[in-house]
Design an enzyme around this catalytic site. Structure first.
Site, PDB file in Angstrom:
ATOM      1  N   GLU A 152     -35.938  23.524 -21.045  1.00  0.00           N
ATOM      2  CA  GLU A 152     -35.363  23.682 -22.391  1.00  0.00           C
ATOM      3  C   GLU A 152     -35.781  24.980 -23.098  1.00  0.00           C
ATOM      4  O   GLU A 152     -34.938  25.509 -23.836  1.00  0.00           O
ATOM      5  CB  GLU A 152     -35.733  22.474 -23.266  1.00  0.00           C
ATOM      6  CG  GLU A 152     -35.101  21.182 -22.838  1.00  0.00           C
ATOM      7  CD  GLU A 152     -35.763  20.569 -21.605  1.00  0.00           C
ATOM      8  OE1 GLU A 152     -35.106  19.831 -20.869  1.00  0.00           O
ATOM      9  OE2 GLU A 152     -36.950  20.868 -21.367  1.00  0.00           O
ATOM     10  N   ASP A 174     -36.545  21.423 -13.794  1.00  0.00           N
ATOM     11  CA  ASP A 174     -36.825  20.520 -14.913  1.00  0.00           C
ATOM     12  C   ASP A 174     -37.556  21.300 -16.005  1.00  0.00           C
ATOM     13  O   ASP A 174     -37.931  22.461 -15.812  1.00  0.00           O
ATOM     14  CB  ASP A 174     -37.687  19.363 -14.392  1.00  0.00           C
ATOM     15  CG  ASP A 174     -37.680  18.160 -15.308  1.00  0.00           C
ATOM     16  OD1 ASP A 174     -37.072  18.227 -16.391  1.00  0.00           O
ATOM     17  OD2 ASP A 174     -38.283  17.145 -14.941  1.00  0.00           O
ATOM     18  N   ASP A 213     -34.950  11.321 -19.655  1.00  0.00           N
ATOM     19  CA  ASP A 213     -35.943  10.255 -19.539  1.00  0.00           C
ATOM     20  C   ASP A 213     -35.508   8.975 -20.245  1.00  0.00           C
ATOM     21  O   ASP A 213     -35.991   8.633 -21.327  1.00  0.00           O
ATOM     22  CB  ASP A 213     -37.277  10.744 -20.106  1.00  0.00           C
ATOM     23  CG  ASP A 213     -37.802  11.938 -19.331  1.00  0.00           C
ATOM     24  OD1 ASP A 213     -37.318  12.175 -18.224  1.00  0.00           O
ATOM     25  OD2 ASP A 213     -38.707  12.628 -19.847  1.00  0.00           O
TER      26      ASP A 213
END
Length: 985
Positions: A557, A554, A634
């Site tokens: 980015e 996770d 999300d």
């Protein structure tokens, strides 16, 4: 997984949460637009949009780019030349090397570089260096095949003056017509233009130039400002740019690349995932029902993202396809930098007196990237599967995952102790609810230090894993790329001592803030960094993990709480002294690549029986599909987010990354029981099926919903498990052809223009299973569009529908609108089990759905569901076909070539599967002529074995009002992996 109310035992983390997170909590969940740039706030985007405006507004506009005809050479499938750019203000000419390559796959590729940048570095502060040349390593990460140069491509002698024409592709039906002045390329199929480069004259490559500090003229009192030249370029963001309190230094100056790509006659374009909008992309230049911003590709941690928006999200796939009746084409813009894409459309009538009849819509797109090469692949179809297949051949096919990975996953932030995990596991069993995987978020670690376990809450991780393994269940643990900067933490000490972290613009280790507080980021562009990362996952290094533990990457980015736009500064430096701006969108994929390799290497004793890795990623780029699954980030526990999840998942599939899903139930907030139930019903048709929730939400495991909700959710889960053979076969098809696992209407019916913008219903694989989950509150009926004049049958009660047109299907809360299209055969396993691993040797049900033709066909792919032995032929691949004229059902081998000389692994697998049988055959819309027939004749041995024919009982059920007749053969006694024929007449 932006987690907005996390708690840390460290003061630094408390401070972090106050500064970086607490300010984000609002009574109404909404995206904070001020944290993310608009095109006007992004210098290169604003400059190129203005350039496009000038080109469109100038009646005699001529693009300043031309191809030097004397420089053109064509040899062995590759055309080269020099494109010249004339600078009006200085008279300077910039030379831009051009390469146009034609591949055996039928794909063409246009690349433009910059001659002046090809050698040398730029000296930076403190003696460090940044690459002068344009970033040219995106191909290294994204492209893995499909680039064998064509031997059949040839220069045509009938090219018009001022052009060069190359014919290529299957049977030479493709053409590339390269215009010299102004430079442009028209791509044709069967003589008709399909794609045009630089048709509107928006090609713009910002060339390298030395920085010149211009003296500021002192203005005397009473003097007016000297007006700038009308044609002077806006230099305000050439060498540095500020946003949100951060300043981005730009040592190389302006270097954007941009070009318009036109799809003449194509009204619909798809792809460029990931965005929370409709499947068919909207126009982006303002107006009623249109966006006012371009689609943005800049991987970002956009928590609380909004619906129906071109805003960037977590991943970037710069692959677009265009669709018109019976024709699909596409382009892949290979660039890893921040990219913006404008979409506009124009309508042209067939003639001035036609009053719109016979009009044609053309889609124009304008692609703008901050740095890098202009590097575009062209796919001329003509079918959707041709375009997606060619793109997948280039960037890699979807990983064939382990079977557990396509079953149901149970997750929340966070299961707080190992006892909590074991309790949830037991309760799923107590309520007879199947699941395969339970997940751990960041709280399992000791103080947010990855590769550790909190000794107070997870004292016995191996015992926890052992309990899960008893029922063939798995654990997935989160590992993020930020490494906590804390003394006496061996991982960070190694990261620093071996210099494996991302550097800042001064070429020192970069420090930012994320969940642990002060953190460093592993640089997985570095071979040494990847090798080090691989060693961290060994069982003797990451103690407490076992063979049933897999990984969630996770925040990759990367998410940086105190960074510009919540990510890393663009002037950071990676391996090879490339700036972060050059490769930002690939960053997440490099981490997943390293994690994938780490899972393969974590125990040398498993060398002879490697299990396939499973890695979930939030950030992705073209090629990430080779490595695992993604989810849409999300989302919120709200009906619009449930509704948006379907086009988002469909978009991922047609963008070449079909192993996709959304958090079931919504990550933020507490869903109503109706919403939660409907979301499970929709999630049963996501390729990646996971329930997940924020730490502040109420617990919502399915057994907590209460009746009737728990039972309805359980039914949805059991439907998914029953259809796992069909899902696994669809995954196999994706892994060898690139075909989406769930498919939109246009993909299945490319000749049906009415269905090109439908994105709220989907087909599962090649099976004709058409689902339209309910996504609106209180809705108890669903309108489903049927594109063809074929019979469709309700999955549950065989109610009959027929297209083309829209039909209404009853959809009370306990019902999933699911139809079966005539002409298909699909496999099921109907025995309820606790997990998919326990279904390994269960018998099969075959459902034969007969339509107008009376014929039907389907396939089944099986292997051990975990290892790479299938690469050695250890699999079963059957085609089932029903021929209406003779009323016979046959099973034939699709892997006959491999079966002719089977490997040891293949023999061992087939021996294991010898006793796995077909326990039931259901024929929907059974012919009325079968009434009164009580037996069917079965012949085996069609694969070369000898077996006697025999007869078994046929149960025939007549039509009821509105419902089809159906028949059942119970226990036909045939092997799922054998060759056989069943005669019904």
């Amino acid at each position: 997984m932006l987690k907005v109310n996390g708690w840390s035992s460290r003061w630094a983390s408390l401070l972090l949460l106050c500064l970086a997170v607490c300010s984000l909590i609002t009574p109404a969940v909404t995206v904070k637009h001020e944290n993310f740039k608009t095109c006007d706030q992004s210098g290169f985007c604003k400059r190129n949009r203005a350039y496009a405006d000038t080109a469109l507004a100038t009646s005699n506009w001529a693009s300043p780019y031309s191809l030097d005809a004397a420089s053109v050479k064509f040899e062995k499938g590759i055309l080269t030349g020099i494109v010249s750019k004339k600078i009006a203000t200085t008279g300077e000419t910039v030379r831009l090397p051009l390469t146009v390559a034609f591949y055996e796959s039928g794909t063409a590729r246009v690349t433009i570089d910059e001659e002046r940048r090809q050698k040398g570095d730029i000296e930076l502060r403190h003696g460090s260096k940044a690459k002068k040349q344009r970033y040219n390593e995106a191909e290294k990460w994204a492209v893995v095949g499909g680039t064998s140069v064509s031997t059949g491509a040839a220069a045509s002698k009938d090219a018009e003056a001022g052009t060069t024409k190359i014919v290529y592709g299957p049977a030479s039906i493709f053409e590339a017509v390269i215009r010299h002045a102004p430079f442009g390329v028209d791509f044709k199929r069967d003589g008709e233009t399909q794609i045009k480069f630089n048709d509107q004259g928006m090609l713009n490559m910002e060339h390298w130039r030395p920085k010149v500090d211009k003296p500021v003229a002192e203005k005397k009192e009473g003097e007016e400002d000297v007006a700038a030249e009308a044609d002077a370029e806006d230099e305000g963001t050439w060498w540095d740019e500020s946003f949100g309190g951060n300043t981005d230094s730009k040592p190389r100056g302006p270097e954007a690349v941009a070009m318009d790509i036109t799809f003449p006659g194509y009204q619909h374009v798809y792809g460029v995932a990931e965005h929370a909008g409709p499947l068919s992309l909207k126009e982006s230049r303002g107006g009623d029902g249109k966006y006012s911003e371009p689609y943005r590709l800049y991987n970002s941690d956009v928590f609380e993202y909004e619906m129906d928006s071109p805003m960037t999200l977590y991943g970037a796939i710069p692959f677009m396809q265009a669709q018109k009746k019976d024709s699909t084409v596409g382009v892949f813009w290979l660039n890893a930098a921040e990219t913006w894409i404008d979409v506009t459309k124009s309508t042209t009538a067939a003639n001035p007196l036609s009053f719109g009849i016979g009009s044609s819509v053309t889609t124009q797109t304008h692609w703008i990237s901050e740095t890098g090469l202009l590097d575009v692949f062209v796919f001329l179809g003509p079918k959707p599967q041709d375009v997606i297949g060619a793109y997948s051949e280039l960037t890699g096919y979807t990983q064939l995952p382990q079977q557990f990975a396509i079953a149901y996953h149970q997750c929340r932030w966070n299961y707080v102790t190992d006892d909590d995990v074991k309790d949830v596991d037991r309760k799923f069993d107590r309520y007879n609810i199947p699941y395969d995987v339970i997940w751990l978020d960041i709280e399992y670690t000791e103080g947010k230090k990855y590769f550790t376990w909190d000794p107070m809450t997870f004292p016995d991780p191996l015992g926890m894993n052992k309990q899960l393994d008893e029922h063939e269940r798995k654990l997935v643990a989160i590992i993020d790329p930020h490494i906590k900067n804390e003394a006496n933490y061996p991982i960070v000490e190694e990261l620093k001592s071996k210099d494996l972290a991302v550097h800042n613009k001064d070429d020192n280790i970069y420090e930012g803030w994320c969940w642990p507080g002060s953190s460093y980021w592993i640089d997985c562009f570095s071979p040494k960094g990847r090798e080090w990362w691989k060693g961290l996952f060994r069982y003797d290094k990451f103690k407490g993990t076992a063979k049933n533990v897999f990984i969630w990457n996770d925040m990759n980015e990367p998410s940086v709480f105190n960074g510009p736009e919540t990510t890393m500064p663009k002037d950071n430096l990676h391996h090879g002294h490339w700036e972060h701006r050059d490769l930002h969108n690939i960053n997440g994929m490099t981490l997943v690549n390293a994690t994938y390799e780490a899972l393969l290497a974590r125990d040398k004793s498993e060398d002879k029986h490697h299990v396939r890795p499973f890695v979930l990623t939030r950030s992705f780029y073209s090629g990430s599909q080779r490595l695992g699954a993604m989810w849409t980030g999300d989302n919120q526990a709200a009906w619009p987010h449930l509704e948006a999840s379907i086009p988002m998942v469909l978009s991922m599939g047609v963008s070449g990354f079909p192993f996709a899903g959304a958090d079931v139930g919504g990550f933020f907030g507490n869903p109503s029981k109706e919403l939660l139930t409907r979301w499970y019903q929709a999630g049963a048709f996501y390729p990646f099926f996971r329930g997940h929730a924020h730490i502040d939400t109420r617990r919502r495991e399915p057994y907590l919903a209460g009746e009737p909700y728990t039972q309805i959710i359980t039914q949805a889960l059991r439907l998914r498990y029953s259809l796992l053979p069909a899902w696994y076969t669809a995954f196999h098809e994706a892994s060898v052809s690139g075909a989406p696992i769930v498919r939109p209407n246009y993909y299945v019916h490319p000749g049906d223009e009415k269905g090109f913008d439908i994105d709220d219903q989907l087909y599962l694989g090649s099976y004709g299973l058409l689902a339209k989950p309910v996504t609106k509150e209180g809705q108890e009926g669903q309108d489903i569009y049927l594109a063809d004049k074929e019979k469709y049958f309700d999955y549950f009660d065989f109610w009959t529908y027929e297209g083309p047109g829209t039909v209404t299907v009853a959809a009370p809360l306990e019902t999933i609108p699911l139809l079966m299209q005539g002409g298909h055969i699909f496999p099921r396993r109907d025995r309820p089990r606790r997990s998919s691993g326990l279904m390994r040797y269960d018998p099969f049900t075959l459902v034969v759905v007969l339509g107008h033709s009376g014929d039907a066909e389907g396939t089944l792919y099986l292997d051990d569901g975990e290892s790479f032995d299938f690469e050695a032929g250890a699999s079963i691949h059957r085609r089932f076909s029903f021929v209406g004229a003779t009323s016979t059902l046959m099973s034939e081998d699709l892997a006959a070539a491999a079966a002719a000389a089977p490997s040891k692994k293949a023999k061992d697998y087939l021996k294991l599967m010898e006793k796995v049988r077909v326990e039931k055959i259901i024929i929907v819309n059974a012919p009325a002529a079968w009434k009164g027939k009580e037996e069917v004749e079965i012949s085996e041995g069609l694969d070369g074995e000898s077996a006697a024919a025999r007869k078994v009982t046929l149960d025939w059920h007549p039509k009821e009002a509105g419902k089809a007749a159906w028949a059942v053969v119970r226990d036909p006694g045939v092997r799922i992996g054998g060759g056989w024929k069943i005669g019904f007449a």
